[in-house]
Design a protein around this motif. Structure first.
Motif, PDB file in Angstrom:
ATOM      1  N   THR A 204      -3.316-108.709 -10.113  1.00 46.06           N
ATOM      2  CA  THR A 204      -4.477-109.031 -10.929  1.00 46.06           C
ATOM      3  C   THR A 204      -4.038-109.468 -12.320  1.00 46.06           C
ATOM      4  O   THR A 204      -2.868-109.316 -12.688  1.00 46.06           O
ATOM      5  CB  THR A 204      -5.416-107.808 -11.072  1.00 46.06           C
ATOM      6  OG1 THR A 204      -4.793-106.842 -11.952  1.00 46.06           O
ATOM      7  CG2 THR A 204      -5.714-107.167  -9.731  1.00 46.06           C
ATOM      8  N   MET A 205      -4.973-109.959 -13.114  1.00 43.34           N
ATOM      9  CA  MET A 205      -4.684-110.319 -14.499  1.00 43.34           C
ATOM     10  C   MET A 205      -4.239-109.111 -15.309  1.00 43.34           C
ATOM     11  O   MET A 205      -3.573-109.254 -16.331  1.00 43.34           O
ATOM     12  CB  MET A 205      -5.923-110.929 -15.151  1.00 43.34           C
ATOM     13  CG  MET A 205      -6.327-112.286 -14.623  1.00 43.34           C
ATOM     14  SD  MET A 205      -7.516-113.107 -15.714  1.00 43.34           S
ATOM     15  CE  MET A 205      -8.847-111.919 -15.783  1.00 43.34           C
ATOM     16  N   GLY A 206      -4.654-107.920 -14.882  1.00 38.08           N
ATOM     17  CA  GLY A 206      -4.315-106.712 -15.618  1.00 38.08           C
ATOM     18  C   GLY A 206      -3.043-106.048 -15.166  1.00 38.08           C
ATOM     19  O   GLY A 206      -2.706-104.959 -15.640  1.00 38.08           O
ATOM     20  N   GLY A 207      -2.320-106.660 -14.222  1.00 36.06           N
ATOM     21  CA  GLY A 207      -1.102-106.060 -13.706  1.00 36.06           C
ATOM     22  C   GLY A 207      -1.363-105.283 -12.423  1.00 36.06           C
ATOM     23  O   GLY A 207      -2.293-105.579 -11.664  1.00 36.06           O
ATOM     24  N   ARG A 208      -0.556-104.269 -12.172  1.00 37.01           N
ATOM     25  CA  ARG A 208      -0.658-103.475 -10.952  1.00 37.01           C
ATOM     26  C   ARG A 208      -1.672-102.357 -11.170  1.00 37.01           C
ATOM     27  O   ARG A 208      -1.366-101.325 -11.740  1.00 37.01           O
ATOM     28  CB  ARG A 208       0.702-102.903 -10.564  1.00 37.01           C
ATOM     29  CG  ARG A 208       0.699-102.106  -9.261  1.00 37.01           C
ATOM     30  CD  ARG A 208       0.571-103.009  -8.053  1.00 37.01           C
ATOM     31  NE  ARG A 208       0.332-102.244  -6.829  1.00 37.01           N
ATOM     32  CZ  ARG A 208       1.280-101.691  -6.068  1.00 37.01           C
ATOM     33  NH1 ARG A 208       2.552-101.788  -6.436  1.00 37.01           N
ATOM     34  NH2 ARG A 208       0.975-101.048  -4.972  1.00 37.01           N
TER      35      ARG A 208
END
Length: 382
Positions: A204-208
């Protein structure tokens, strides 16, 4: 809303810890793999040793027996300090379900583990059951063989936050079907290392942060049921006060941090011979955002006080109002912060782009803003 002297000291201690341990971009990058990870186990367990992770848990399980106001204080300050404690939110949601419905053995294991710094996750959403959670089809069937009674789970869950770092997963599965799709749902305790469970991360754009979960002939013991068989929907609804409110409290801290970062920038950035914050158009934006954040803070802590006064009373209107108002405001603060910072707000060198990404998704997870509005409208008989 006025915090007690103990709560004010608690807030100050958490804020100081965050400044010391993750107050710089270099520290946060080291703790999160350059922003890819949202949770740092070592930092989290240190906070657990200080008694902060268990602030809202019963003392018999290693907690401090605090209330929702205490949890909100912790969430606001850690989010404002950008501490990588992604596992806390789902752990507290799961803890509430076990506190209400778990057996003594389950409560001792799960609540005690959370107080010690273990992470818990909850698996509800499916590819075809998002906002309409009751439409889920992941199934658990009771079977009996030479080893006795047990459950066999088959199906898929998705968007499961923190499953990849969790010790235990609270699964909501269908155990029977009837005329009403809300009937026949059951909660299960699933150790994350159970055979037949596969956890795949979703980029995702926010990482894992989130995961797909695949259950293939996953065997659970008879006593894995949390609460009553078939009562999963009612049990889920009982925890909505907590879920929506903690999501709001976390985003309150993020909104304040985005505001703080914007304010620091516009005080220093010079154009046309003076700081850009002195221009009326920027000054008025800041005034509006500060007012909105303060309204959010009053709402969050007022709802927290109501929950503490009567923890067993459902407050769908107030909890949904808090989640709706704070997440939408946080998104506005971050987007306007990026606008005021110009290209620097877009650059990964600065934290504003992180604030934008985290606030955008906050209006989606835990029930979208559209769902929150629908719930609020229904409480007025509409």
């Amino acid at each position: 809303m006025t915090l007690t002297s103990e709560q004010q000291d608690f807030a100050a201690s958490v804020a100081e810890f965050c400044r010391r341990e993750c107050g710089t971009r270099e520290q946060r990058d080291a703790l999160t793999g350059g922003g890819r990870e949202t949770h740092h186990d070592g930092l989290y367990r240190t906070m657990a040793q200080l008694g902060w992770i268990g602030a809202g848990l019963p003392t018999e399980f290693g907690g401090a027996d605090g209330g929702m106001v205490d949890i909100c204080v912790f969430l606001e300050e850690t989010a404002r300090g950008m501490a990588p404690l992604g596992g806390f939110t789902t752990s507290i949601i799961v803890a509430e379900a076990y506190r209400r419905f778990g057996s003594p053995e389950q409560r001792k294991l799960v609540l005690g583990g959370i107080a010690d710094g273990e992470v818990a996750a909850i698996a509800m959403s499916e590819p075809e059951a998002g906002s309409d959670v009751a439409a889920l089809s992941c199934r658990a069937e009771r079977r009996t063989d030479q080893h006795g009674d047990h459950w066999v789970v088959n199906g898929q869950k998705t968007w499961c936050s923190n499953a990849h770092i969790a010790n235990t997963i609270l699964l909501v599965a269908r155990t029977s079907s009837g005329k009403d799709k809300h009937d026949g749902l059951t909660m299960f305790q699933v150790p994350a290392d159970t055979d037949g469970l596969r956890i795949n991360g979703i980029d995702t754009m926010g990482g894992r942060e989130v995961n797909d979960l695949y259950f293939t002939d996953c065997v659970l013991p008879e006593d894995a049921v949390v609460g009553q068989v078939g009562a999963g929907w009612r049990q889920l609804m009982a925890g909505l006060n907590l879920e929506r409110l903690i999501l709001a409290a976390g985003m309150l801290g993020t909104a304040q941090r985005a505001f703080d970062d914007t304010l620091a920038y516009i005080r220093e950035r010079q154009q046309f011979g003076r700081p850009i914050g002195t221009f009326q158009t920027i000054r008025h934006r800041i005034a509006d955002l500060a007012t909105e954040i303060e309204c959010c803070r009053l709402l969050v802590y007022r709802v927290a006080e109501l929950v503490d006064e009567d923890p067993d009373r459902l407050r769908p209107r107030e909890a949904s109002m808090a989640k709706l108002k704070v997440t939408e405001t946080a998104k506005r603060v971050a987007l306007e912060g990026m606008q005021m910072m110009g290209g620097y707000g877009y650059a990964t060198e600065y934290d504003m782009q992180r604030h934008v990404r985290s606030t955008l998704v906050s209006t989606v997870y835990g029930g979208t803003s559209e769902i929150q509005r629908d719930i609020i409208g229904k409480t007025y008989g509409l």
